[in-house]
Design an enzyme around this catalytic site. Structure first.
Site, PDB file in Angstrom:
ATOM      1  N   LYS A  33       0.825  -1.221   0.000  1.00  0.00           N
ATOM      2  CA  LYS A  33       0.000   0.000   0.000  1.00  0.00           C
ATOM      3  C   LYS A  33       0.854   1.263   0.000  1.00  0.00           C
ATOM      4  CE  LYS A  33      -0.752   0.274   5.020  1.00  0.00           C
ATOM      5  NZ  LYS A  33      -0.043   1.549   5.221  1.00  0.00           N
ATOM      6  N   THR A  34       1.967   1.259   0.745  1.00  0.00           N
ATOM      7  CA  THR A  34       2.830   2.443   0.758  1.00  0.00           C
ATOM      8  C   THR A  34       3.432   2.676  -0.622  1.00  0.00           C
ATOM      9  OG1 THR A  34       3.363   2.030   3.085  1.00  0.00           O
ATOM     10  CG2 THR A  34       4.791   3.551   1.889  1.00  0.00           C
ATOM     11  N   ASP A 218      -3.801   7.413   4.623  1.00  0.00           N
ATOM     12  CA  ASP A 218      -3.337   6.043   4.855  1.00  0.00           C
ATOM     13  C   ASP A 218      -4.005   5.492   6.110  1.00  0.00           C
ATOM     14  OD1 ASP A 218      -1.923   3.710   4.580  1.00  0.00           O
ATOM     15  OD2 ASP A 218      -0.039   4.512   5.365  1.00  0.00           O
ATOM     16  N   GLU A 219      -4.104   4.161   6.216  1.00  0.00           N
ATOM     17  CA  GLU A 219      -4.686   3.484   7.381  1.00  0.00           C
ATOM     18  C   GLU A 219      -6.078   4.035   7.708  1.00  0.00           C
ATOM     19  OE1 GLU A 219      -3.294   0.928   8.409  1.00  0.00           O
ATOM     20  OE2 GLU A 219      -1.118   1.083   8.302  1.00  0.00           O
ATOM     21  N   GLN A 249      -7.806  -5.157   9.238  1.00  0.00           N
ATOM     22  CA  GLN A 249      -6.788  -4.768  10.214  1.00  0.00           C
ATOM     23  C   GLN A 249      -7.267  -3.621  11.112  1.00  0.00           C
ATOM     24  OE1 GLN A 249      -2.504  -5.024   8.907  1.00  0.00           O
ATOM     25  NE2 GLN A 249      -3.422  -5.003   6.866  1.00  0.00           N
ATOM     26  N   ARG A 604       1.893 -11.048  10.353  1.00  0.00           N
ATOM     27  CA  ARG A 604       3.202 -10.457  10.660  1.00  0.00           C
ATOM     28  C   ARG A 604       4.326 -11.391  10.235  1.00  0.00           C
ATOM     29  NH1 ARG A 604       1.783  -6.169   9.856  1.00  0.00           N
ATOM     30  NH2 ARG A 604      -0.123  -7.272   9.317  1.00  0.00           N
TER      31      ARG A 604
END
Length: 736
Positions: A33-34, A218-219, A249, A604
């Site tokens: 995504k970044t 973002d997020e 998330q 993770r």
């Protein structure tokens, strides 16, 4: 197709190339995504959009810094974009415009401790009992109201007739008045006041809407109501709003995040384009299949499934342990075994639901000689000595900051007792003065002794000298002058290791100031206010250091945004994970958030995931029997394998003893029980049949009370929501 887009997969390309109108990007864990956000910014610049007209917002300083650096590498004009966190964005706006709301632009930002201290004063002023209105609880209620953009007046209307909430409304109202008098904002006010500014002063909103033609967030799944409103206002009529997030998330509902913001985006922006990033670049397929299987049980989610080209990889390793001690031994022995195969310590992370679970793992790692780093201890900026020195800086920057002045007035000790301070504060209130102003009138303060008056005058002169010095010198030099003139370091150096550590912490703060000044650009503000903002906005996760040769121990919440080659998810037990409160609350949302937390933990892991659970675990000084988590039962059998403990003899480490298996009725003495917190008062001030009140559920009748370790499980038939089981202390049950 230009070089910026060639390296992206089809879904990523589609997201980057979309230019006009609202865009929602569902970005699964590890889906890049970044990369998409930064390439999208660079592509906008390449197509002629001025970087001056681009705003990108995220949550942590680390994420903002990484995004800024990556944009600058992609585009020579990237440094001109506004890339920042929600809070730093709003602080920057308020520093220019908050005077329109009646504040000075030199306002102070109060941290959690400062806020709780001021709320404590408000509770006392309202003649309320801290036993019934704990400052921390009241602070959390006020914080939740601000996150929902609810003023004291609105809260009063919503809770009319509710006695306890009525008193909290009065505290909230007084707290806001004191903040304004101190020219201070708490952390929630930073966004609240920016929204208020935009709504009350349309020309300011118009200016920023004209400034930012393209807004990216973002997020987005972690946004609360206030952040959602802020972003909606900035998007304005252009509607060039791009939000990136993953509803799977969304794990911060307990601190105000509203998953509906991302799930209802298409409703709020009917012309929105929806793109899903499902290709994962981090984990193996077995790990992703397990994550998909668990989170797919949730009802409130957007349908998607992660996949990867990384291959199936190893199956998840599941270890059922007789005790939590043997669980820790398994972790240590596995790490040592993998170390002999070429792994590094920083390849490993141990994730747990609660901080208290780390203790047995820490003990075993110490015994085995495995270096580790524990996240979640006392944060640097929350340490007493650091807060003392920061209070000096805050008082110099903002003389109206009474919290800061009250903290340092007798630190280090200068012969000004509590009674003398009380008299000065009373005089200040009676005469409409700030604490710093009242100190200048010692001759007029009734009952103030000569010695105290002399010390107060000296302190006032000292602070005046710091203010004058600050106007012409750097923050680093100001810090050094404060430490020299107050002899604060000498007061800490008591010859003990603890005293030495405190001195080192203060010195580290000076280093922080030096690095702040050295790391800023020539056109950026290097002043005291900017430094204090930088300190105030530091996030938990920003402290994570890449490449350190230690095993990482951290909670599942703290692990979000990180990744490790090998991950241990421990304590996979019903009542522990998912938590007891989520299971007994009867609320689907609570259990679904726990399931999303499990999804975060699983994803993770890059290469190997270990899941462990114990048949018996010591909790609050008692040995309790445990059942495996329902999440374990939701994992398809083909994606995991059961493993047993390895032999404890290792060529690179001494033999580590394994604790004997306990019989079902056998108890063991917990040698650490003196360190485990227990309630100061184990009695309840209500009984079965009494009426009680709880903030969220309202009033109800107590049906049953059962002891549950360090708390009491109380069954209540609430008037509005029916029968629920809650923990008495955690739920803050109050008698009516």
């Amino acid at each position: 197709m230009n070089d910026l887009v060639k390296s992206l997969n089809p879904a990523q390309q589609e997201a980057v190339l979309h230019k006009e109108g609202p865009l929602l990007i569902f970005a699964g864990a590890g889906s890049g995504k970044t990369r998409v956000l930064t390439h999208r910014i660079a592509h906008l610049i390449e197509t002629g959009v001025s970087p001056y007209n681009i705003l990108a917002i995220t949550f942590t300083n680390k994420a903002a810094r990484e995004m800024r650096e990556r944009v600058e590498k992609l585009s020579p004009l990237g440094s001109r974009c506004w890339v920042a966190t929600f809070h730093s964005t709003c602080v920057r706006i308020l520093r220019q415009e908050i005077d329109r709301l009646g504040y000075s632009t030199r306002f102070t930002i109060y941290d959690t401790a400062d806020s709780e201290r001021l709320i404590k004063d408000c509770i006392a002023e309202k003649n309320l009992s801290e036993k019934h209105y704990p400052p921390r609880y009241v602070a959390s209620v006020i914080s939740s109201q601000k996150n929902e953009l609810i003023t004291p007046d609105k809260m009063g209307r919503q809770t009319a007739g509710e006695f306890m909430m009525g008193n909290i409304v009065e505290v909230y109202e007084l707290y806001q008045k004191k903040l304004r008098a101190n020219n201070a904002l708490d952390f929630d006010d930073i966004i609240f006041k920016t929204v208020e500014l935009f709504e009350q002063v349309p020309q300011v909103l118009q200016w920023y809407q004209d400034r930012f033609h393209y807004v990216m967030v973002d997020e987005y799944q972690d946004t609360n109501t206030a952040q959602y409103r802020l972003v909606s206002l900035l998007a304005g009529t252009r509607q060039n709003l791009c939000v990136v997030g993953d509803d799977d998330q969304s794990i911060y509902g307990w601190r105000g995040a509203n998953i509906k913001n991302i799930l209802n985006f298409e409703r709020d922006f009917p012309n929105a384009r929806i793109i899903k990033l499902e290709q994962n670049y981090r984990s193996t397929q077995n790990i992703l299949e397990a994550a998909n299987a668990v989170v797919s049980r949730n009802i409130n989610r957007s349908e998607k499934a992660l996949w990867t080209d990384n291959g199936d990889g190893e199956k998840i390793k599941v270890y059922k342990s007789p005790t939590d001690g043997e669980e820790a031994a398994f972790i240590a022995s596995t790490i040592m075994e993998q170390k002999t195969k070429g792994a590094n310590y920083n390849d490993f992370a141990v994730l747990y639901r609660n901080n208290s679970q780390s203790r047995t793992v820490e003990d075993r790692l110490v015994m085995t000689g495995i270096p580790y780093r524990l996240y979640g201890g006392v944060r640097f900026y929350e340490r007493m000595e650091v807060k003392d020195v920061l209070a000096y800086l805050k008082a110099v920057n903002n003389p109206a900051d009474e919290i800061a002045w009250a903290r340092i007035i007798n630190v280090p000790r200068r012969g000004i007792g509590d009674k003398s301070i009380d008299k000065v504060q009373v005089y200040a209130v009676q005469n409409g003065l700030t604490l710093s102003e009242a100190i200048k009138h010692t001759a007029e303060i009734e009952g103030l002794g000569k010695k105290a008056a002399s010390s107060l005058n000296s302190f006032s002169n000292l602070m005046t000298s710091f203010e004058k010095f600050s106007a012409e010198n750097s923050v680093t030099k100001l810090l050094q002058k404060i430490l020299d003139d107050t002899a604060y370091l000498e007061s800490l150096a008591d010859g003990t290791p603890e005293g030495t550590a405190r001195v080192d912490n203060v010195k580290e703060l000076v280093t922080k100031a030096f690095e702040f000044e050295a790391g800023q650009g020539s056109d950026e503000d290097l002043g005291l206010a900017a430094f204090l903002e930088d300190v105030a906005l530091v996030a938990d996760i920003d402290s994570h250091e890449e490449g350190v040769e230690t095993v990482s121990l951290l909670t599942l919440h703290s692990a979000k945004g990180l990744e490790f080659n090998q991950v241990f998810m421990i304590g996979f037990e019903e009542g522990l994970f998912p938590s007891y409160r989520s299971v007994t609350s009867g609320e689907m949302d609570a259990l679904e958030e726990e399931r999303r937390l499990c999804y975060v933990g699983i994803t993770r892991a890059r290469q190997i995931l270990y899941i462990t659970w114990a048949l018996q675990r010591v909790q609050y000084g008692r040995t309790v029997n445990s059942a495996v988590s329902r999440f374990m039962k939701e994992l398809p059998r083909e994606y995991y394998e059961n493993v047993s403990a390895k032999g404890e003899s290792r060529p690179t480490s001494p033999r580590v003893p394994i604790s004997p298996r306990l019989k079902p009725v056998e108890k063991r003495v917990n040698p650490y029980s003196k360190d485990i917190p227990t309630p100061k008062d184990k009695t309840l001030n209500f009984s079965v049949g009494d009426r009680v009140r709880q903030m969220k559920y309202g009033s109800g009748e107590v049906l049953a009370i059962n002891p549950a370790g360090a708390d009491y499980e109380v069954t209540v038939n609430f008037d509005r929501v029916g029968e629920k089981k809650v923990m008495a202390n955690l739920a803050r049950l109050m008698p009516l």
